[in-house]
Design an enzyme around this catalytic site. Sequence first.
Site, mmCIF file in Angstrom:
data_model
loop_
_atom_site.group_PDB
_atom_site.id
_atom_site.type_symbol
_atom_site.label_atom_id
_atom_site.label_comp_id
_atom_site.label_asym_id
_atom_site.label_seq_id
_atom_site.Cartn_x
_atom_site.Cartn_y
_atom_site.Cartn_z
ATOM 1 N N GLY A 1 -85.416 -34.397 -29.154
ATOM 2 C CA GLY A 1 -84.237 -34.374 -28.867
ATOM 3 C C GLY A 1 -84.253 -32.838 -27.960
ATOM 4 O O GLY A 1 -83.086 -32.162 -27.687
ATOM 5 N N GLY A 2 -85.440 -32.410 -27.343
ATOM 6 C CA GLY A 2 -85.528 -31.605 -26.018
ATOM 7 C C GLY A 2 -85.227 -31.814 -24.665
ATOM 8 O O GLY A 2 -85.347 -30.615 -24.154
ATOM 9 N N SER A 3 -84.474 -32.888 -24.229
ATOM 10 C CA SER A 3 -84.596 -33.322 -22.469
ATOM 11 C C SER A 3 -83.332 -32.693 -22.277
ATOM 12 O O SER A 3 -83.120 -32.368 -20.501
ATOM 13 C CB SER A 3 -84.307 -34.684 -22.755
ATOM 14 O OG SER A 3 -83.212 -35.157 -23.054
ATOM 15 N N ASN B 1 -84.787 -30.781 -33.755
ATOM 16 C CA ASN B 1 -83.419 -30.816 -33.504
ATOM 17 C C ASN B 1 -82.551 -31.682 -33.059
ATOM 18 O O ASN B 1 -81.636 -32.437 -32.171
ATOM 19 C CB ASN B 1 -83.703 -29.651 -31.891
ATOM 20 C CG ASN B 1 -82.555 -29.647 -30.715
ATOM 21 O OD1 ASN B 1 -81.804 -28.740 -30.892
ATOM 22 N ND2 ASN B 1 -82.463 -31.153 -29.863
ATOM 23 N N TYR C 1 -71.764 -35.894 -40.389
ATOM 24 C CA TYR C 1 -72.799 -34.765 -39.905
ATOM 25 C C TYR C 1 -72.150 -33.174 -40.345
ATOM 26 O O TYR C 1 -73.525 -32.869 -40.470
ATOM 27 C CB TYR C 1 -71.762 -34.135 -38.593
ATOM 28 C CG TYR C 1 -72.289 -33.004 -37.047
ATOM 29 C CD1 TYR C 1 -73.605 -34.134 -36.870
ATOM 30 C CD2 TYR C 1 -71.701 -32.346 -37.203
ATOM 31 C CE1 TYR C 1 -73.787 -32.975 -35.627
ATOM 32 C CE2 TYR C 1 -72.710 -30.897 -35.759
ATOM 33 C CZ TYR C 1 -73.633 -31.892 -35.738
ATOM 34 O OH TYR C 1 -74.030 -30.966 -34.822
ATOM 35 N N ALA D 1 -74.980 -34.189 -43.171
ATOM 36 C CA ALA D 1 -76.203 -34.010 -43.052
ATOM 37 C C ALA D 1 -76.846 -32.712 -42.167
ATOM 38 O O ALA D 1 -78.046 -32.141 -42.671
ATOM 39 C CB ALA D 1 -76.385 -34.750 -41.276
ATOM 40 N N LYS D 2 -76.336 -32.354 -41.806
ATOM 41 C CA LYS D 2 -76.917 -30.566 -41.153
ATOM 42 C C LYS D 2 -76.572 -29.747 -42.332
ATOM 43 O O LYS D 2 -77.138 -28.564 -42.640
ATOM 44 C CB LYS D 2 -75.588 -30.082 -40.693
ATOM 45 C CG LYS D 2 -75.708 -31.161 -38.822
ATOM 46 C CD LYS D 2 -76.832 -30.626 -38.150
ATOM 47 C CE LYS D 2 -76.523 -31.037 -36.296
ATOM 48 N NZ LYS D 2 -78.072 -31.091 -36.174
ATOM 49 N N ILE E 1 -71.510 -24.090 -29.531
ATOM 50 C CA ILE E 1 -72.031 -24.206 -27.744
ATOM 51 C C ILE E 1 -71.842 -25.201 -27.010
ATOM 52 O O ILE E 1 -71.255 -26.336 -27.106
ATOM 53 C CB ILE E 1 -72.843 -24.149 -28.109
ATOM 54 C CG1 ILE E 1 -73.943 -23.873 -29.666
ATOM 55 C CG2 ILE E 1 -74.473 -23.755 -27.239
ATOM 56 C CD1 ILE E 1 -73.955 -22.363 -29.464
ATOM 57 N N SER F 1 -75.545 -26.155 -38.795
ATOM 58 C CA SER F 1 -74.770 -26.432 -37.656
ATOM 59 C C SER F 1 -73.901 -25.520 -38.748
ATOM 60 O O SER F 1 -73.950 -26.279 -39.699
ATOM 61 C CB SER F 1 -74.880 -27.722 -37.210
ATOM 62 O OG SER F 1 -72.828 -27.320 -37.256
#
Length: 254
Positions: free
Chosen positions: A14-16, A91, A155, A158-159, A188, A143
């Site tokens: 997921g680094g784009s 990520n 979420y 999962a985190k 962020i 997170s």
Amino acid sequence: MSKRFEGRTALVTGGSRGIGFKIAERFASEGANVAIIDVNEEALNGAEKELTDQGYSVYIKHASVTERDQVEQAIQEVVDKFGTLDILVNNAGVIRDNMLFKMTDEDWLTVMDVHLKGAFYATRAAQQHMTKQKYGRIVNISSTSALGNRGQTNYATAKAGLQGFTKTLSIELGKFGITANAVAPGFIETDMTKATAERIGISFEELINASVSQIPVGRSGKPEDIANAVAFFADEQSSFVSGQVLYVAGGPRG
């Protein structure tokens, strides 16, 4: 900037864009070969252009972390291209926020699949190479939501799961010279938090201001803040730091 990752290869899922891109850029700027897999083809191409224009060595692949064959193929291609895989950053992530009583099966499963199944597939494939070379750095992006957050039962779960995953990896893989740690960002400024603002019906600026009012250091987080923490865990000199969760939130939580 120092070249402490010279000769190393780092893969960021997921680094784009957003946090993932800044992590990849940080590694590249410090000498690493960088690999990115992502489902967003347009963003991937943009990331590749930005990094290659800066003279960095990059591998990109349009792939989903939820598809085992795609992940395993990508990791093999990274090793074939660069000769090594030293750093894995899990990520890739999505949000499907809703209150529990309105959350659908799909909302739940999509978030679990990307964060947990995705991290599992990538890590299982990467450790095969890391254990052979007796060296590796695994960094999972958790997170502050792992501590609980309204509208994010999926979420948050999962985190939090990624933190348990991280601690267990550190126990199993430590004897092979592999460390596993997690970075848990607070608020962020990214496209994901912009989407949160839209969902709750306020402007992004309003969301930033509301968040900053609760952050002890008095500012919002930037993707570079997370990249800095990831680089610390990935450093060769951080070999005695493993199984840890670092909250990067401008305070105890954000």
